[in-house]
Motif scaffolding. Structure first.
Motif, short mmCIF file in Angstrom:
data_model
loop_
_atom_site.label_atom_id
_atom_site.label_comp_id
_atom_site.label_asym_id
_atom_site.label_seq_id
_atom_site.Cartn_x
_atom_site.Cartn_y
_atom_site.Cartn_z
N ALA A 203 34.00 34.79 42.65
CA ALA A 203 35.37 34.44 42.29
C ALA A 203 36.07 33.91 43.53
CB ALA A 203 36.12 35.65 41.74
N VAL A 204 36.55 32.68 43.46
CA VAL A 204 37.28 32.07 44.57
C VAL A 204 38.77 32.28 44.30
CG1 VAL A 204 37.67 29.99 45.92
CG2 VAL A 204 35.44 30.38 44.86
N MET A 205 39.42 33.01 45.20
CA MET A 205 40.79 33.45 44.98
C MET A 205 41.80 32.55 45.71
SD MET A 205 39.94 36.01 43.14
CE MET A 205 41.47 36.95 42.98
N ALA A 206 43.03 32.53 45.19
CA ALA A 206 44.11 31.77 45.81
C ALA A 206 45.03 32.67 46.61
CB ALA A 206 44.91 31.03 44.74
N CYS A 207 44.61 33.91 46.85
CA CYS A 207 45.42 34.87 47.58
C CYS A 207 44.51 35.66 48.52
CB CYS A 207 46.14 35.82 46.62
SG CYS A 207 45.02 36.77 45.57
N GLY A 208 45.11 36.55 49.32
CA GLY A 208 44.32 37.40 50.19
C GLY A 208 43.48 38.37 49.40
N LEU A 209 42.37 38.78 49.99
CA LEU A 209 41.42 39.63 49.26
C LEU A 209 41.78 41.10 49.32
CD1 LEU A 209 38.01 37.94 50.12
CD2 LEU A 209 39.60 37.47 48.25
N ASP A 210 42.95 41.42 49.81
CA ASP A 210 43.42 42.81 49.76
C ASP A 210 44.19 43.08 48.47
OD1 ASP A 210 45.39 41.00 50.57
OD2 ASP A 210 46.55 42.54 51.59
N ARG A 211 44.28 42.08 47.62
CA ARG A 211 44.97 42.25 46.34
C ARG A 211 44.14 41.60 45.24
NH1 ARG A 211 50.44 38.83 46.81
NH2 ARG A 211 50.62 39.46 44.63
N TYR A 212 44.38 42.05 44.03
CA TYR A 212 43.68 41.51 42.86
C TYR A 212 44.69 40.73 42.03
CZ TYR A 212 40.16 44.93 44.22
OH TYR A 212 39.25 45.67 44.93
N TYR A 213 44.46 39.44 41.91
CA TYR A 213 45.40 38.60 41.15
C TYR A 213 44.59 37.70 40.22
CZ TYR A 213 49.25 35.56 39.97
OH TYR A 213 50.21 34.87 39.28
N PRO A 214 45.01 37.66 38.94
CA PRO A 214 46.16 38.34 38.33
C PRO A 214 45.91 39.84 38.16
CG PRO A 214 44.91 37.18 36.66
CD PRO A 214 44.28 36.79 37.96
N ALA A 215 47.01 40.59 38.12
CA ALA A 215 46.90 42.04 38.06
C ALA A 215 46.15 42.52 36.82
CB ALA A 215 48.31 42.66 38.10
N GLY A 216 46.28 41.77 35.72
CA GLY A 216 45.60 42.16 34.50
C GLY A 216 44.08 42.08 34.60
N ASN A 217 43.58 41.38 35.62
CA ASN A 217 42.13 41.27 35.84
C ASN A 217 41.65 42.17 36.96
OD1 ASN A 217 41.66 39.44 33.80
ND2 ASN A 217 41.45 37.65 35.13
#
Length: 403
Positions: A203-217
């Motif tokens: 999964a390539v994220m658009a945010c830092g990896l200390d958080r899970y976004y979107p929260a529902g996932n």
């Protein structure tokens, strides 16, 4: 993990990833011109740029895939001032380590070679969490499966079949971790992989990896972090923004040898990923849907424009991806998990399918189920036993699944 970059370069790239937005063309040209360590010193004001540096940067921008000449180095230096005061690369590196992750930079053994196709647009670094012991799969074995966040039941079903079928053929699925098609692709890939020792999904994220976004996932992304890979080019603590979402699409396209769009509206981020893939010369597939479905308007647009090839199942997606023989341990340390049927002939395949899993069966019964003469069944059972796929006990022959 062996590394080629020194600690100074690693710290510099970590700091630059916070200072500069993804695809900051002036910043990337600056790094290309003077290297990451001096680029950081210039960007933070501790080193004055040389008289010819502006020319060097503009020359690099003129040869870039996108026009970055609209902004000068002087304008960029002014733009970076507010963030320069807040840089703490040591803290960011400690944060990713606390989450069991690491920072990859160009030159590292595990750095994906496929990112070189982005040329000047290649990321400064990659923040990574997950199953790095097996490495990041080479692009030849990676298929991007992307689509609408508001996916339909049809789209989810097709995505599930595609992702599972591709993983069973030795592929790794990359997507964006979003709702809808992305989530279904990750979920199905992990389900199909079982306990395979290599990452089945990224999964390539658009945010830092200390958080899970979107929260529902969150639950899904936690599972990807445990069984696959989470990747981002922005440091811990970074919030998702529209710009970062658009730029992470180029990473999805670059990491994958093939991109499949399952469902996409007329204007969709998935189309952005497809366009990046096409720009890199990578094959693009699109799944047709109902002509009455707005969720398939984008995929039909790709097909009509000739930007994508029609894909309806995993076999067609794998055919589009091409042969995998070139992907070896030398191309990233990643190898596909062996399937039970690998290397078997037609008779062995028929016999393997006929073997029961729990209660054994006699050779005569297997001959009926497999549609083979009993003499051929006995010979085939011997070959399957040597391959570790069949075992005989008091009840007869049964399947011996590989561990």
């Amino acid at each position: 993990m062996s590394t080629a970059a020194g600690s100074g370069e690693r710290q510099a790239r970590a700091a630059l990833s916070r200072l500069m937005e993804p695809s900051d063309w002036v910043g990337l040209a600056l790094v290309a011109a003077v290297g990451p360590v001096d680029a950081l010193r210039i960007a933070t004001g501790s080193l004055a740029p040389g008289p010819s540096l502006q020319t060097d940067v503009q020359d690099l921008l003129g040869r870039a895939a996108e026009d970055g000449g609209a902004r000068t180095l002087a304008e960029a230096l002014e733009r970076w001032v507010p963030r320069a005061r807040e840089l703490a690369p040591g803290r960011d590196l400690a944060t990713i380590a606390r989450f069991g992750g690491t920072l990859l930079v160009p030159g590292d053994e595990l750095w994906p070679e496929a990112l070189a196709d982005l040329q000047l647009g290649s990321p400064l670094c990659l923040w990574v969490r997950g199953r790095l012991d097996a490495g990041i799969p080479p692009a030849q074995r990676v298929v991007a499966v992307v689509g609408s966040r508001d996916s339909t039941g049809y789209g989810n079903a097709v995505t599930g079949d595609l992702a599972a079928g591709l993983v069973q053929r030795g592929c790794c699925i990359v997507s964006g971790g979003a709702y809808g098609i992305d989530a279904q692709a990750h979920r199905s890939a992990m389900a199909a992989a079982g306990d395979a020792p290599v990452p089945a999904t990224m999964a390539v994220m658009a945010c830092g990896l200390d958080r899970y976004y979107p929260a529902g996932n969150e639950e899904l992304l936690r599972a990807v972090a445990e069984r696959g890979l989470l990747i981002s080019e922005v440091p811990p603590g970074s919030a998702p923004t529209r710009w970062r979402f658009l730029q992470r699409n180029r990473l999805i396209a670059a990491l994958a040898g093939t991109t499949i769009v399952v469902e996409a509206r007329w204007r969709s981020g998935a189309l952005n990923t497809a366009h990046h893939a096409a720009g890199l010369g990578r094959p693009v597939g699109a799944v047709p849907g109902s002509v009455y479905s707005a969720n398939s308007a984008g995929t039909h647009r790709l097909l009509r424009d000739g930007s994508a090839v029609c894909v309806t199942d995993a076999a067609e997606a794998a055919e589009l991806a091409g042969p995998f023989e070139a992907a070896t341990a030398e191309s990233g340390g990643w190898q596909a998990p062996l399937a039970d049927h690998d290397g078997l002939g037609v008779e062995e395949l028929l016999l393997l399918d006929a073997l029961p899993v729990r209660q054994g069966a006699a050779a005569g019964k297997l001959a009926v189920v497999a549609g083979l003469p009993e003499q051929r069944v006995l010979a085939g059972l011997g070959r399957l036993e040597l391959a570790g796929l069949a075992v005989r006990d008091g009840s007869g022959w049964r399947r011996n699944r590989r561990q």
